[in-house]
Enzyme design. Structure first.
Site, PDB file in Angstrom:
ATOM      1  CE  LYS A   1      -2.011  -1.373   3.751  1.00 19.63           C
ATOM      2  NZ  LYS A   1      -2.904  -1.620   4.921  1.00 19.63           N
TER       3      LYS A   1
ATOM      4  CB  THR B   1      -7.384   8.319   6.965  1.00 18.49           C
ATOM      5  OG1 THR B   1      -6.301   8.763   7.816  1.00 18.49           O
ATOM      6  CG2 THR B   1      -7.611   9.341   5.865  1.00 18.49           C
TER       7      THR B   1
ATOM      8  N   GLY C   1      -8.757   3.637  10.529  1.00 21.60           N
ATOM      9  CA  GLY C   1      -9.377   2.377  10.132  1.00 21.60           C
ATOM     10  C   GLY C   1      -9.194   1.997   8.677  1.00 21.60           C
ATOM     11  CB  THR C   2      -7.302   3.548   5.870  1.00 16.67           C
ATOM     12  OG1 THR C   2      -7.821   4.854   6.094  1.00 16.67           O
ATOM     13  CG2 THR C   2      -7.174   3.319   4.376  1.00 16.67           C
ATOM     14  N   GLY C   3      -6.640   0.711   6.915  1.00 16.51           N
ATOM     15  CA  GLY C   3      -6.027  -0.592   6.653  1.00 16.51           C
ATOM     16  C   GLY C   3      -6.931  -1.753   7.010  1.00 16.51           C
ATOM     17  CB  CYS C   4      -9.141  -2.380   9.940  1.00 15.88           C
ATOM     18  SG  CYS C   4      -7.948  -2.064  11.239  1.00 15.88           S
TER      19      CYS C   4
END
Length: 264
Positions: free
Chosen positions: A176, A207, A209-212
């Site tokens: 990412k 932003t 919580g983007t990865g989860c």
């Protein structure tokens, strides 16, 4: 006749603020039309300002939750997030190794605020035990550096980063590039096939919580029968909209909007 939705299991930490972790995973799964289930591996005290503390669950509690769900209900995809310690990483890896369902590993090590969520001594277990179970692993650039030592300074370095992660045994890696300048570009690679996913970068600081959310969206689309490149493309589209609609909560960084498609 009632149609049973696809079933997706998250194994992760609880975020008391509701923006990341298991709460984000379950919201994402609902938004994408699958039935979300959970194994709580850790509990955090967390809000928009950061993580004030976390507590791991015993390995036997994690294993019991997993067996309870998998042996009775069954799963069509699994997503892992915060696992905190070597014993939890090894426990979860052992549970996942014989599972025929696809597995998405989000190698969570720090929060959006920079708070550590993975013990330094757990990194080797992630590399040698957990990554080999992954259908897709979704590291950000900090996690790539932690796991492999490869420093990504621009898109030109992402192929080498992906190869370094693949050396630990996952089938696919999604590197990412969200922390780079310019457009948000991610590289999906399996050692042969290279897929780039690019999206507009939005000027929105909320932003959390983007990865989860992205990892859960990939797992959801895999459970719905899409192959890895199509699952990642659909997940990227969903999370881009969620970032665009992220909203302020508290005095710090607010969450992405998991329900953005339902709002006018």
């Amino acid at each position: 006749m009632v149609q049973i939705p696809a079933r997706v299991l998250t194994i992760a930490g609880s975020d008391s603020g509701g923006g990341a972790g298991i709460q984000a995973d379950l919201k994402t799964m609902l938004a994408l039309g699958v039935h979300g289930m959970s194994v709580v591996a850790a509990v955090t005290a967390q809000n928009s300002l950061g993580v004030q503390g976390y507590w791991e669950l015993p390995a036997e509690a994690v294993a019991a939750q997993f067996r309870s769900v998998v042996d009775d209900i069954g799963v069509q995809a699994v997503k892992t997030g915060m696992l905190a310690s070597p014993v939890l990483v090894e426990t979860v890896a052992g549970l996942l190794a014989p599972l025929p369902a696809p597995v998405v590993v989000d190698p969570v090590s720090v929060s959006k605020h920079g708070d550590p969520l993975l013990a330094e001594e757990a990194l080797d277990a992630v590399r040698t035990k957990l990554l080999p179970t992954a259908t897709v692993v979704t590291p950000n650039l900090f996690e790539v550096r932690q796991l492999t030592g490869v420093e990504v300074r621009g898109p030109q370095d992402m192929r080498a980063a992906a190869e370094a992660v693949l050396a630990y045994g996952p089938a696919w890696v999604l590197v990412k590039g969200g922390h780079l300048e310019g457009e948000a570009a991610d590289l999906l690679f399996d050692g042969t096939r290279e897929h780039w996913f690019r999206s507009e970068r939005y000027d929105n600081r909320h932003t959390h919580g983007t990865g989860c959310t992205l990892a859960s969206a990939i797992a959801s689309h895999l459970a719905l029968g899409r192959d890895v490149p199509r699952a990642v493309a659909a997940a990227k589209d969903y999370v881009t909209g969620a970032i665009r609609q992220g909203f302020p909560l508290g005095a710090g960084i607010g969450p992405v909007d998991h329900g953005w498609r339902f709002r006018g």
